[in-house]
Design a protein around this motif. Structure first.
Motif, PDB file in Angstrom:
ATOM      1  N   UNK A 112       0.676  -1.025  -0.037  1.00  0.00           N
ATOM      2  CA  UNK A 112      -0.076  -0.008  -0.114  1.00  0.00           C
ATOM      3  C   UNK A 112       0.761   1.133   0.529  1.00  0.00           C
ATOM      4  N   UNK A 113       1.583   1.673   0.885  1.00  0.00           N
ATOM      5  CA  UNK A 113       2.531   2.367   0.960  1.00  0.00           C
ATOM      6  C   UNK A 113       3.110   2.662  -0.314  1.00  0.00           C
ATOM      7  N   UNK A 114       3.787   1.581  -1.518  1.00  0.00           N
ATOM      8  CA  UNK A 114       4.453   2.386  -2.177  1.00  0.00           C
ATOM      9  C   UNK A 114       3.437   2.405  -3.423  1.00  0.00           C
ATOM     10  N   UNK A 115       2.126   1.778  -3.316  1.00  0.00           N
ATOM     11  CA  UNK A 115       1.181   2.509  -4.567  1.00  0.00           C
ATOM     12  C   UNK A 115       1.035   3.485  -4.020  1.00  0.00           C
ATOM     13  N   UNK A 116       0.655   4.475  -3.079  1.00  0.00           N
ATOM     14  CA  UNK A 116       0.377   6.296  -2.552  1.00  0.00           C
ATOM     15  C   UNK A 116       1.299   6.805  -2.934  1.00  0.00           C
ATOM     16  N   UNK A 117       2.828   6.237  -2.927  1.00  0.00           N
ATOM     17  CA  UNK A 117       4.160   6.973  -3.222  1.00  0.00           C
ATOM     18  C   UNK A 117       4.258   7.032  -4.848  1.00  0.00           C
ATOM     19  N   UNK A 177      -3.109   2.568   8.470  1.00  0.00           N
ATOM     20  CA  UNK A 177      -3.300   3.727   8.242  1.00  0.00           C
ATOM     21  C   UNK A 177      -1.620   4.273   8.403  1.00  0.00           C
ATOM     22  N   UNK A 178      -0.671   3.687   8.851  1.00  0.00           N
ATOM     23  CA  UNK A 178       0.641   3.877   9.155  1.00  0.00           C
ATOM     24  C   UNK A 178       0.908   4.376   7.740  1.00  0.00           C
ATOM     25  N   UNK A 179       1.091   2.901   6.509  1.00  0.00           N
ATOM     26  CA  UNK A 179       1.531   2.885   5.387  1.00  0.00           C
ATOM     27  C   UNK A 179       1.205   4.607   4.655  1.00  0.00           C
ATOM     28  N   UNK A 180      -0.306   4.712   4.767  1.00  0.00           N
ATOM     29  CA  UNK A 180      -0.581   6.238   4.612  1.00  0.00           C
ATOM     30  C   UNK A 180       0.045   7.359   4.680  1.00  0.00           C
ATOM     31  N   UNK A 181       0.410   7.273   6.150  1.00  0.00           N
ATOM     32  CA  UNK A 181       1.429   8.035   6.283  1.00  0.00           C
ATOM     33  C   UNK A 181      -0.179   9.612   7.781  1.00  0.00           C
ATOM     34  N   UNK A 182      -1.168   8.425   8.043  1.00  0.00           N
ATOM     35  CA  UNK A 182      -2.349   8.915   8.124  1.00  0.00           C
ATOM     36  C   UNK A 182      -2.397   8.631   9.403  1.00  0.00           C
TER      37      UNK A 182
END
Length: 157
Positions: A120-125, A151-156
């Motif tokens: 998820x973190x890679x995709x939203x980056x 949520x942490x992976x989204x930076x939130x």
């Protein structure tokens, strides 16, 4: 006496005897004072149990109605939406967003597996999204997503 049958599936579920007994009581009008008092007491208990201070609203709909309400209140036509799908209801969430005019990308997990926070973190980056959709409990498979990690992976969080 035969033991009650135990179903180990997302639903239907066995009901405790006190719940079954309450189902035998006369119905109350959903427009009457008795229902209004009952609803206020339920909303108050939800606030207490979840430690909420804001208004609580009971949504009288199926799970799909809840998904549609979430999309209707967050997605605008033309929004870029990422659907983090781990099963049938994650797919339904995305389909509803598409019907509301969103452009939907998918991050799918194998059946029976939760979403991967690093994926998820890679995709939203790579891509900017207006909305990210995910289910906590995918009842079609019984899989739980780790919402704090996602949520942490989204930076939130």
């Amino acid at each position: 006496m035969q033991a009650p049958r135990q179903l180990r599936i997302p639903g239907p579920t066995p009901l405790p005897p006190e719940v079954l007994a309450s189902l035998g009581r006369p119905m109350i009008s959903h427009r009457g004072d008795d229902f209004h008092r009952l609803l206020l007491s339920i909303e108050g208990r939800v606030q207490e149990i979840l430690g909420l201070t804001g208004e609580v609203m009971a949504l009288t709909a199926s799970g799909t109605g809840g998904l549609e309400a979430a999309v209707a209140n967050t997605v605008q036509p033309g929004d870029r939406v990422l659907s983090v799908s781990i099963g049938h209801f994650g797919e339904r969430f995305a389909e509803i967003a598409e019907r509301f005019g969103a452009t939907v990308d998918y991050l799918r997990s194998p059946v029976g597996s939760p979403a991967d926070p690093s994926a998820l973190a890679q995709q939203v980056a790579r891509e900017p999204y207006d909305v990210v959709l995910l289910t906590h409990c995918e009842t079609s498979t019984g899989v739980l997503n780790d919402v704090p990690a996602l949520s942490r992976a989204l930076g939130s969080g």
